[in-house]
Design an enzyme around this catalytic site. Sequence first.
Site, PDB file in Angstrom:
ATOM      1  N   HIS A  98     -62.076  -6.411  29.633  1.00 32.01           N
ATOM      2  CA  HIS A  98     -60.754  -6.029  29.206  1.00 32.01           C
ATOM      3  C   HIS A  98     -60.085  -4.758  28.946  1.00 32.01           C
ATOM      4  O   HIS A  98     -59.178  -4.903  28.030  1.00 32.01           O
ATOM      5  CB  HIS A  98     -60.522  -7.693  28.538  1.00 32.01           C
ATOM      6  CG  HIS A  98     -60.377  -8.547  28.754  1.00 32.01           C
ATOM      7  ND1 HIS A  98     -62.132  -9.976  28.989  1.00 32.01           N
ATOM      8  CD2 HIS A  98     -60.120  -9.855  29.596  1.00 32.01           C
ATOM      9  CE1 HIS A  98     -61.950 -10.552  29.833  1.00 32.01           C
ATOM     10  NE2 HIS A  98     -60.818 -10.830  30.356  1.00 32.01           N
ATOM     11  N   GLU A 140     -58.483 -11.742  43.454  1.00 32.79           N
ATOM     12  CA  GLU A 140     -57.151 -10.809  43.434  1.00 32.79           C
ATOM     13  C   GLU A 140     -57.302  -9.998  45.173  1.00 32.79           C
ATOM     14  O   GLU A 140     -56.627  -8.759  45.278  1.00 32.79           O
ATOM     15  CB  GLU A 140     -57.915  -9.522  42.392  1.00 32.79           C
ATOM     16  CG  GLU A 140     -58.029 -10.005  41.402  1.00 32.79           C
ATOM     17  CD  GLU A 140     -58.653 -11.035  39.866  1.00 32.79           C
ATOM     18  OE1 GLU A 140     -58.922 -11.944  41.192  1.00 32.79           O
ATOM     19  OE2 GLU A 140     -58.568 -11.745  39.662  1.00 32.79           O
TER      20      GLU A 140
HETATM   21  C1  TPP Z   1     -61.824 -12.177  38.803  1.00 32.16           C
HETATM   22  C2  TPP Z   1     -61.571 -11.889  37.749  1.00 32.16           C
HETATM   23  N1  TPP Z   1     -59.400 -12.707  37.729  1.00 32.16           N
HETATM   24  C3  TPP Z   1     -58.664 -12.836  36.646  1.00 32.16           C
HETATM   25  C4  TPP Z   1     -59.496 -13.569  35.573  1.00 32.16           C
HETATM   26  C5  TPP Z   1     -58.931 -14.026  34.211  1.00 32.16           C
HETATM   27  N2  TPP Z   1     -59.159 -15.310  34.112  1.00 32.16           N
HETATM   28  C6  TPP Z   1     -59.977 -15.948  32.918  1.00 32.16           C
HETATM   29  S1  TPP Z   1     -60.215 -17.542  33.084  1.00 32.16           S
HETATM   30  C7  TPP Z   1     -59.666 -17.916  34.101  1.00 32.16           C
HETATM   31  C8  TPP Z   1     -59.214 -18.857  34.779  1.00 32.16           C
HETATM   32  C9  TPP Z   1     -60.834 -19.441  35.157  1.00 32.16           C
HETATM   33  O1  TPP Z   1     -60.239 -20.903  35.679  1.00 32.16           O
HETATM   34  P1  TPP Z   1     -61.502 -21.752  35.960  1.00 32.16           P
HETATM   35  O2  TPP Z   1     -62.321 -20.946  37.217  1.00 32.16           O
HETATM   36  O3  TPP Z   1     -61.140 -22.470  36.964  1.00 32.16           O
HETATM   37  O4  TPP Z   1     -62.605 -22.229  34.852  1.00 32.16           O
HETATM   38  P2  TPP Z   1     -61.173 -23.216  33.585  1.00 32.16           P
HETATM   39  O5  TPP Z   1     -61.027 -21.835  32.503  1.00 32.16           O
HETATM   40  O6  TPP Z   1     -60.614 -23.482  33.810  1.00 32.16           O
HETATM   41  O7  TPP Z   1     -62.437 -23.488  33.241  1.00 32.16           O
HETATM   42  C10 TPP Z   1     -58.837 -16.055  34.485  1.00 32.16           C
HETATM   43  C11 TPP Z   1     -57.694 -16.553  35.701  1.00 32.16           C
HETATM   44  C12 TPP Z   1     -60.720 -13.596  35.767  1.00 32.16           C
HETATM   45  N3  TPP Z   1     -61.692 -13.437  34.080  1.00 32.16           N
HETATM   46  N4  TPP Z   1     -61.642 -12.628  36.506  1.00 32.16           N
END
Ligand code: TPP
Lengths: 323, 323, 323, 323
Positions: free
Chosen positions: C126, C59
């Site tokens: 959220h 972000e």
């Molecule tokens: C700071 C932040 N930005 C955006 C989100 C929304 N979000 C939740 S999970 C996710 C993807 C996470 O990817 P990863 O770390 O690879 O974990 P995965 O879901 O693939 O296990 C996003 C963009 C969040 N939770 N926190």
Amino acid sequence: MPADNVTPIELLKIYYYLKLTRGLEQRVSTLYRQGRIVGGVYISAGEEAIAVGSAAALEADDVIAPSHRDLGANLMKGITPKEYLAQYLGKQTGLTRGRDGNVHYGDITRGVIGFISPMADLLPVAAGVGLAFKLRRERRVVAAFFGDGASSRGDFHEALNLAAVMKLPLVFICHNNQYAYSTPLERQMAIEHVADRAKAYGMPGVTVDGNDVLAVRSAVAEAASRARQGGGPTLVEGKTMRMRGHAEHDDASYVPAWMLEEWRKLDPIDRFGAYLRERQILDDAIAREIDDRLSKEIEEAVAFAEASPFPEGKDLLEGVYAS
Amino acid sequence: MPADNVTPIELLKIYYYLKLTRGLEQRVSTLYRQGRIVGGVYISAGEEAIAVGSAAALEADDVIAPSHRDLGANLMKGITPKEYLAQYLGKQTGLTRGRDGNVHYGDITRGVIGFISPMADLLPVAAGVGLAFKLRRERRVVAAFFGDGASSRGDFHEALNLAAVMKLPLVFICHNNQYAYSTPLERQMAIEHVADRAKAYGMPGVTVDGNDVLAVRSAVAEAASRARQGGGPTLVEGKTMRMRGHAEHDDASYVPAWMLEEWRKLDPIDRFGAYLRERQILDDAIAREIDDRLSKEIEEAVAFAEASPFPEGKDLLEGVYAS
Amino acid sequence: MEITYLEAIRQALWEEMDRDDQVFMLGQDIGVYGGAFKVTKGFLEKFGPERVIDTPLSESAIVGAAIGAALMGMRPVVEMQFADFISCAFDQVVNMAAKQHYRLGEPVPLVIRAPYGGGIHAGPYHSQSPEAWFFHVAGLKLVAPSTPRDAKGLLKAAIRDPNPVIYFEHKYLYRHIKGEVADGDDLVPIGKAEVKRPGSSVSVITYGAMVQQSLGAAEKLMPEGIDLEVVDLRTLQPLDMTTILASVEKTGRAMVVHEAPKTGGIGGDIAARLAEEAFHYLDAPILRVAAPHTPFPFSPVLEASYLPNADKIALKARELANF
Amino acid sequence: MEITYLEAIRQALWEEMDRDDQVFMLGQDIGVYGGAFKVTKGFLEKFGPERVIDTPLSESAIVGAAIGAALMGMRPVVEMQFADFISCAFDQVVNMAAKQHYRLGEPVPLVIRAPYGGGIHAGPYHSQSPEAWFFHVAGLKLVAPSTPRDAKGLLKAAIRDPNPVIYFEHKYLYRHIKGEVADGDDLVPIGKAEVKRPGSSVSVITYGAMVQQSLGAAEKLMPEGIDLEVVDLRTLQPLDMTTILASVEKTGRAMVVHEAPKTGGIGGDIAARLAEEAFHYLDAPILRVAAPHTPFPFSPVLEASYLPNADKIALKARELANF
Ligand SMILES: Cc1ncc(C[n+]2csc(CCOP(=O)(O)OP(=O)(O)O)c2C)c(N)n1
Ligand SMILES: Cc1ncc(C[n+]2csc(CCOP(=O)(O)OP(=O)(O)O)c2C)c(N)n1
Ligand SMILES: [Mg+2]
Ligand SMILES: [Mg+2]
């Protein structure tokens, strides 16, 4: 599979937790489709070996900082299926008493730092738990989980750097499951292995087959032992694949079908089951017994959660501050 | 010293800006001691070669994102000694018209992103300027400066990662001057070279002698040329030493005397001067001419700044919003 | 034709992208996936990956990069996946974007789309309504539309504004509210409130999802002869005190309603300004209806207890009308 | 013996570190250097590097790590080098520290020392008063002492409190104010305001550096027969409404004074609460004296125009008294 000195009983325990994780999450997914869940549902199907293998490498009084696909590790630390389901249903009997939902739970007394949404936020906190161990001369270790996506956040960087400089007893464990929501690895980072990021901190970085539960266990055990002896943190990356959508509302149509097919062949539970059978630790009878126990445990959990009361509106204001 | 194809005129220009930087900062330091400066004073003495060498490697329409020890680069981009001094005195004629102080100035029309205090904050902004160049298909490059200390911040990580993934035309340039305020390198990072952090982003990382202005110029020129051709960002680390306190109020008694002695022998201006004399580009006459021009320029700047009016209290409310 | 609030946002983005090739979007999963809420579905296909940029999970870098592009005169529109995560970019917003014009006279034409608010069973991370933090920061503009028409017109105005604008789009309204929008360029001016329902008994000053709830309260109170005037702020910064004061002068009774917690919320400021500037018109205390001083809770019962709604507004409005 | 405000803070830290070996400090340059303001000078020598930890330049990791240690029952005290940089740790403060107890019932006994405020010619990034952001966040406590005695007593109380407390220490007061402190454990309870000057004409509700200025205004108005009551909040969260209301009931006239910008400042909330809860006592509008809606300016003329002071307070108080 590097079994090290894992006893058959331990191996079966690992198998049990792998299956319990998958079974519970499948059940929650079904409930979601039936509209019986409040909010979103996050599944670790296909990558359970990272959470379970890692937790299997820890001592009882070690602490974990889970991310959202670490149900297996939470269960091994003593979070119960009942608590897990009650959380998903927003019930008073969940670990947050309905104040928070889905995968946002924990219990520090059982060694589980409560997960929160902003990705990578738990990594500095985990470092602080490790700092407490260090200052108190306790030989305890923190295993801190995160995704490939989370490794792009500033808090990841600050936490790993701090832990490395202060030689904190941490194992940072990455689920590299190829995607962050819809975003594939190549749009997240210009490197091949998340473990390469360890080089920026002067800590060892290890990449393992994340779908080989014993490989994960072994890598984390080695890192934890180094951390316990004052050798500082390690970054362990498990290569795996997110086999479902980001959450259950997401059909993941952006994931190429061939990728899922390839990875399905590498399913960590199938592979570990086959290995156990090969080593004659598992057979049909034991498998059935385990399955029976699992479904009983899961259905009891569902029944418990559904029967549990919602929190009461009048409790809304309580507990904002500790006293 | 890798002179590449630098012409004698350019070499003298580099020499001039090295000396101008040192002269101006010394003058400000004196004013500070006389109580004629508002607020703190940040000096780049001993590490001018990084700012000047880098800026010398850029094209006229390239942009810089300076940090607080980059006066040399700002001057080369066209910020004037008068503006610089007026800023330090909090005068209306400074680039921020007294709204901000000391090293917190810039002018985007001259290709200088205005520096702000929170360390590493300019790195994502610099990436965004590079992104604009990329989207507009302009063959321009951004040189973004930061200190060893700033490289511990989350914004450093997020910016370098973003720039690498998007192959943005950036050169990230680190003044590794051994300290962040009172904190020595070994308490900031567990690696030897800040350039090693490049490995986490899949970008080239280069360490150069930061007190060799031509070495810096050459490394940045190479990186800038790669960036200009779409090859993405590079991290260039110049090893140097902060020869004064963090700011002029700080006597830096935490720095071992031998360190300063060792580094003083490597003074970038002395070395470059000797080199120019060896190559017969500089002699006593030219040196004197330059010194005369410098002191005139500096004294004019002081006079201008001192004669300039303060902003008026009634202007306080103006310019919060653009219209 | 009636369209949803979400569709209105989509149209505004689409038309502005079409109109001005300097407008582009950055965010997580806004490309292939079309955004977590599908606001940008179809944009990648139409405008291509250079103008619809899927970023890493960073972000701070996203906002910082948008600032950089804006400094170069582009018109970036950032999507926060949820407004809650703007905390991770907080420093860039308040220290870099907000202060740039005041310090240097350089415009930062940046829009941050912040999907905010509750009522969707999404828990503490959220559902937050963080607008008050930014209300305290000079240099930012804040808008928070309540209808499709305002959503479209304000987003267009925000994109064309030379200042950093945070555009608070309410997640509950996305698909819960429909309305007409004008064809083409029906800009809603930033800084103008609108009386959504004229009335004579009590002025209800509100915005976002609480406009509907306040209108609902008005319906409820009609049979009792209590006639609410509902003032929809639409823009939170700068506040349209002219419209607010005119309403309160007419009714002599004022209440402020918002979904964000009462303590430290924008309502405090509005009430304070009324207590100072409308003291002579006021026949009754100024009341505020807003969320309590707790984190946003997850479980539906708690959420219902937490959120203001038509009944709670009606209750207080009746109290005020009968004062 | 009279000691400075700074010395009072130092004593509180020293005595608490001495009393409880679970208290420790983290921050930038707090060890060898003794902190940017020398508050922790001598602590490293006395308590050693394990309890006086110089960290890398990573605000988010520092706060996150402190949260982790606090979860394990330790009592970390974080020093922000300047309160302005808390923006870089904002997410950890508001999303992790503040919500933990509500969500999970787990205390986070953490103190963040935030050197804040202006009057020291330090410009936009070293002068801010950011308390209002945190006032809006449930789960945090906020204190802001105005005298050496309160500084010492509140810091001790904060360290012993089981909640995250942000301790706003005013930089201007550090060496500009002296006073008696009691020996030993003279805790000032969190949540209790104090009438610093009883009076009958107007209640001036204020805190921090504005307490002195308000007392100054009271002196100025004495000869005119205007008798100000100065209520020093001392704690901002939770607010001591009992003391505030008692004062306003007595005087019938209220004004709120703070150094932070008026728009969105804490004064809005206090005025709003008075407009609701003290409507019957009020004989005049509630006025606020606070900074304008601009970034904090650097140049002394602008700074003087920006900051509230005794004259500006007296002007408004006179207006109110004569209403
Ligand atoms: C700071 C932040 N930005 C955006 C989100 C929304 N979000 C939740 S999970 C996710 C993807 C996470 O990817 P990863 O770390 O690879 O974990 P995965 O879901 O693939 O296990 C996003 C963009 C969040 N939770 N926190
Ligand atoms: C986010 C942030 N935290 C703390 C500070 C206070 N501070 C200013 S400069 C500095 C040290 C910077 O060290 P480095 O990046 O190595 O640059 P150097 O001063 O050595 O050139 C610190 C701690 C700051 N400006 N920003
Ligand atoms: Mg992933
Ligand atoms: Mg340095």
